[in-house]
Scaffold this active site. Sequence first.
Site, PDB file in Angstrom:
ATOM      1  N   LYS A 126      -7.191  11.626  28.371  1.00 30.15           N
ATOM      2  CA  LYS A 126      -7.974  12.828  27.988  1.00 30.15           C
ATOM      3  C   LYS A 126      -7.266  14.101  28.432  1.00 30.15           C
ATOM      4  CE  LYS A 126     -11.420  11.186  30.319  1.00 30.15           C
ATOM      5  NZ  LYS A 126     -10.919   9.825  30.627  1.00 30.15           N
TER       6      LYS A 126
ATOM      7  N   ALA B 285     -12.758  12.017  38.540  1.00 31.46           N
ATOM      8  CA  ALA B 285     -11.819  12.078  37.421  1.00 31.46           C
ATOM      9  C   ALA B 285     -10.412  12.345  37.927  1.00 31.46           C
ATOM     10  CB  ALA B 285     -12.231  13.197  36.467  1.00 31.46           C
ATOM     11  N   GLY B 286      -9.447  11.863  37.183  1.00 33.87           N
ATOM     12  CA  GLY B 286      -8.049  12.173  37.464  1.00 33.87           C
ATOM     13  C   GLY B 286      -7.371  12.334  36.132  1.00 33.87           C
ATOM     14  N   HIS B 287      -7.075  13.574  35.750  1.00 32.53           N
ATOM     15  CA  HIS B 287      -6.500  13.854  34.430  1.00 32.53           C
ATOM     16  C   HIS B 287      -5.065  14.328  34.607  1.00 32.53           C
ATOM     17  CE1 HIS B 287     -10.789  14.530  32.645  1.00 32.53           C
ATOM     18  NE2 HIS B 287     -10.622  13.346  33.193  1.00 32.53           N
TER      19      HIS B 287
ATOM     20  N   THR C  42      -7.447   7.113  42.848  1.00 34.79           N
ATOM     21  CA  THR C  42      -7.486   6.204  44.002  1.00 34.79           C
ATOM     22  C   THR C  42      -6.227   5.355  44.143  1.00 34.79           C
ATOM     23  OG1 THR C  42      -8.610   4.562  42.624  1.00 34.79           O
ATOM     24  CG2 THR C  42     -10.007   6.009  43.955  1.00 34.79           C
ATOM     25  N   GLY C  43      -5.343   5.402  43.141  1.00 41.36           N
ATOM     26  CA  GLY C  43      -4.110   4.621  43.221  1.00 41.36           C
ATOM     27  C   GLY C  43      -4.309   3.130  42.980  1.00 41.36           C
TER      28      GLY C  43
ATOM     29  N   LYS D 171      -0.779   6.067  24.048  1.00 40.15           N
ATOM     30  CA  LYS D 171       0.098   5.093  24.705  1.00 40.15           C
ATOM     31  C   LYS D 171       0.548   3.966  23.785  1.00 40.15           C
ATOM     32  CE  LYS D 171      -0.360   5.187  29.364  1.00 40.15           C
ATOM     33  NZ  LYS D 171      -0.859   5.114  30.733  1.00 40.15           N
ATOM     34  N   LEU D 172       0.730   4.292  22.515  1.00 39.96           N
ATOM     35  CA  LEU D 172       1.217   3.284  21.571  1.00 39.96           C
ATOM     36  C   LEU D 172       2.586   2.777  22.023  1.00 39.96           C
ATOM     37  CD1 LEU D 172       0.422   1.932  18.868  1.00 39.96           C
ATOM     38  CD2 LEU D 172       1.785   3.664  17.701  1.00 39.96           C
TER      39      LEU D 172
HETATM   40  P1  GDP Z   1      -7.393  10.640  31.700  1.00 36.64           P
HETATM   41  O1  GDP Z   1      -8.161  10.365  32.936  1.00 36.64           O
HETATM   42  O2  GDP Z   1      -8.098  10.158  30.479  1.00 36.64           O
HETATM   43  O3  GDP Z   1      -6.942  12.067  31.572  1.00 36.64           O
HETATM   44  O4  GDP Z   1      -6.062   9.758  31.802  1.00 36.64           O
HETATM   45  P2  GDP Z   1      -5.106   9.631  33.102  1.00 36.64           P
HETATM   46  O5  GDP Z   1      -4.348  10.865  33.253  1.00 36.64           O
HETATM   47  O6  GDP Z   1      -5.884   9.120  34.257  1.00 36.64           O
HETATM   48  O7  GDP Z   1      -4.187   8.427  32.648  1.00 36.64           O
HETATM   49  C1  GDP Z   1      -3.388   8.477  31.520  1.00 36.64           C
HETATM   50  C2  GDP Z   1      -1.908   8.308  31.956  1.00 36.64           C
HETATM   51  O8  GDP Z   1      -1.122   8.011  30.824  1.00 36.64           O
HETATM   52  C3  GDP Z   1      -1.302   9.554  32.546  1.00 36.64           C
HETATM   53  O9  GDP Z   1      -0.396   9.179  33.542  1.00 36.64           O
HETATM   54  C4  GDP Z   1      -0.591  10.215  31.369  1.00 36.64           C
HETATM   55  O10 GDP Z   1       0.514  11.010  31.764  1.00 36.64           O
HETATM   56  C5  GDP Z   1      -0.120   9.000  30.633  1.00 36.64           C
HETATM   57  N1  GDP Z   1      -0.027   9.147  29.173  1.00 36.64           N
HETATM   58  C6  GDP Z   1      -0.822   9.844  28.332  1.00 36.64           C
HETATM   59  N2  GDP Z   1      -0.489   9.638  27.051  1.00 36.64           N
HETATM   60  C7  GDP Z   1       0.548   8.768  27.078  1.00 36.64           C
HETATM   61  C8  GDP Z   1       1.316   8.124  26.068  1.00 36.64           C
HETATM   62  O11 GDP Z   1       1.110   8.267  24.877  1.00 36.64           O
HETATM   63  N3  GDP Z   1       2.291   7.260  26.497  1.00 36.64           N
HETATM   64  C9  GDP Z   1       2.551   7.031  27.814  1.00 36.64           C
HETATM   65  N4  GDP Z   1       3.513   6.169  28.124  1.00 36.64           N
HETATM   66  N5  GDP Z   1       1.837   7.613  28.791  1.00 36.64           N
HETATM   67  C10 GDP Z   1       0.848   8.455  28.427  1.00 36.64           C
HETATM   68  P1  IMO Z   2     -11.190   9.784  34.339  1.00 38.09           P
HETATM   69  O1  IMO Z   2     -11.866  11.074  34.018  1.00 38.09           O
HETATM   70  C1  IMO Z   2     -11.593   5.553  35.360  1.00 38.09           C
HETATM   71  C2  IMO Z   2     -15.076   4.422  37.751  1.00 38.09           C
HETATM   72  C3  IMO Z   2     -14.848   3.949  39.164  1.00 38.09           C
HETATM   73  C4  IMO Z   2     -16.004   2.974  39.309  1.00 38.09           C
HETATM   74  C5  IMO Z   2     -17.130   3.676  38.552  1.00 38.09           C
HETATM   75  C6  IMO Z   2     -18.083   4.475  39.428  1.00 38.09           C
HETATM   76  O2  IMO Z   2      -9.890   9.921  35.041  1.00 38.09           O
HETATM   77  O3  IMO Z   2     -11.120   8.930  33.121  1.00 38.09           O
HETATM   78  P2  IMO Z   2     -17.892   6.790  40.729  1.00 38.09           P
HETATM   79  O4  IMO Z   2     -16.969   7.233  41.815  1.00 38.09           O
HETATM   80  O5  IMO Z   2     -17.842   7.627  39.512  1.00 38.09           O
HETATM   81  O6  IMO Z   2     -19.295   6.580  41.207  1.00 38.09           O
HETATM   82  O7  IMO Z   2     -17.364   5.322  40.314  1.00 38.09           O
HETATM   83  O8  IMO Z   2     -16.485   4.559  37.634  1.00 38.09           O
HETATM   84  N1  IMO Z   2     -14.500   5.750  37.429  1.00 38.09           N
HETATM   85  C7  IMO Z   2     -13.416   5.926  36.668  1.00 38.09           C
HETATM   86  N2  IMO Z   2     -12.594   5.032  36.081  1.00 38.09           N
HETATM   87  N3  IMO Z   2     -11.412   6.861  35.144  1.00 38.09           N
HETATM   88  C8  IMO Z   2     -12.238   7.773  35.697  1.00 38.09           C
HETATM   89  O9  IMO Z   2     -12.171   9.090  35.417  1.00 38.09           O
HETATM   90  C9  IMO Z   2     -13.281   7.315  36.536  1.00 38.09           C
HETATM   91  N4  IMO Z   2     -14.259   7.933  37.235  1.00 38.09           N
HETATM   92  C10 IMO Z   2     -15.001   6.966  37.755  1.00 38.09           C
HETATM   93  O10 IMO Z   2     -13.607   3.296  39.286  1.00 38.09           O
HETATM   94  O11 IMO Z   2     -15.724   1.778  38.628  1.00 38.09           O
HETATM   95 MG    MG Z   3      -7.938   9.429  34.790  1.00 34.89          MG
END
Ligand code: GDP
Ligand code: IMO
Ligand code: MG
Length: 427
Positions: free
Chosen positions: A16, A39-41, A300-301, A330-331
């Site tokens: 996202k 969240a971790g974006h 959280t890693g 991520k195709l």
């Molecule tokens: P979000 O929480 O939905 O914003 O997603 P995250 O950032 O937690 O996880 C998505 C991960 O995939 C991140 O490390 C992005 O940099 C990476 N990412 C996003 N789009 C692509 C893609 O099309 N290909 C690859 N290989 N990585 C991607």
């Molecule tokens: P983004 O925005 C993936 C998961 C946690 C747990 C459950 C409840 O990066 O997509 P919480 O701390 O919200 O009460 O935990 O929801 N969880 C996520 N999993 N992406 C996230 O955010 C999450 N935020 C919460 O791992 O299973």
């Molecule tokens: Mg995330």
Amino acid sequence: MAAVVLIGSQWGDEGKGKITDFLAEKANIVVRYQGGNNAGHTVIANGEEFKLHLIPSGILYPDKTCVIGNGVVIDPKVLLDELDHIEKRGIKTGKLLISSNAQVIMPYHWVLDGLEEEARGERKIGTTKRGIGPAYQDKVSRIGIRIIDLLDKEEFAEKLRSNLVEKNNLFVKVYGQEALKFEEIYETYLGYAEQLRSMVTDSSLAIDESIRSGGRVLFEGAQGTLLDVDHGTYPYVTSSNPIAGGACIGSGIGPTRIDRVVGVAKAYTTRVGEGPFPTELLDESGEQMRANGHEFGTTTGRPRRCGWFDVVIARYAVRVSGISDFAIMKLDVLTGFDTLKICVGYRVGGEIIREFPQSQKIFRQAQPVYEEMSGWQEDLTLVRRFEELPGAAQNYILRIEELTGVPATLVSIGPGREQTIVRGGIY
Ligand code: GDP
Ligand code: IMO
Ligand code: MG
């Protein structure tokens, strides 16, 4: 098109942040409407990686207004640290507005998140332990502290005092822990309040004014459809509404304002934390996805559980959020598989079901029914047009479109802004 809502179509971490950053270029305002620093974006801008937890992913553009809406639970320290971190990296950030009605995550919420998880034992949810659930509990119990309360010393003192009586009773009498001290929390949070004061506003009004004057607003969902407290895999969910409807509640705009809903979905599926996951791969294919996709939690890693794409889930996401466009992410990670599987239904007992079940007992028993497709071996990360993709990769996307009935308007083949195949306009 004025207002676009972007949501996660699976269990979160779909990408996202990347798509918000990509679409933000054409938006005036980017709004977070629910969740908190669970969240971790991840955004990669000009080759640099940023991991945002609370601030909308539009912040990396100097001319964008970003809003943290009323539906978000805010940990003020995390917010201030995040702002500081971005600024220290020399990025000129956009303007940040904070809804005066957003809820505040307090220290007792973190403590409770940990204690409640421990008390659940085998039935633990696997929360991020950021205090999210307990903060939303207080909101619904009508005892939460809002950002506006923090700005008023007397109001804050009164609310904090009465909250601490209740929470300390719980800590001491039920959990056998030490009581938290009023003074320490009071002084620290008043300090945060002063740093935030100039950003606090009626953000619903700011968003409405922008839409009325022809501005483009992008709503950035956190988490994903199956983590929705109403529509997800309850109780293995978060405590807010990540689906598109949450954007209205969490920002104070009406549903007639929304023009489009973008469902962000990985070309496969991942999940962090506990709970059922029918297409989960516990073999080397799952390992291959985790390794190729660097599937480890941003917050959280933790290693993310990986599995095949699930059309039952995607169609459900289309239904509950009214998704008009998919962004398939991520195709590139699927390069190297001889055969790919797409789950098109679940076998439960002797029956095959194609709609997402209401009962979690049934969902837990669901055995995936797969359709197989040919894979491809070519690297996709330099592709910029759909027609340049290997035939098998094009077919994979076209089949997802066919099965879900929704166009895959964006296809992502790498984490960078430029690694996005655009097949139609969103704004
Ligand atoms: P979000 O929480 O939905 O914003 O997603 P995250 O950032 O937690 O996880 C998505 C991960 O995939 C991140 O490390 C992005 O940099 C990476 N990412 C996003 N789009 C692509 C893609 O099309 N290909 C690859 N290989 N990585 C991607
Ligand atoms: P983004 O925005 C993936 C998961 C946690 C747990 C459950 C409840 O990066 O997509 P919480 O701390 O919200 O009460 O935990 O929801 N969880 C996520 N999993 N992406 C996230 O955010 C999450 N935020 C919460 O791992 O299973
Ligand atoms: Mg995330």
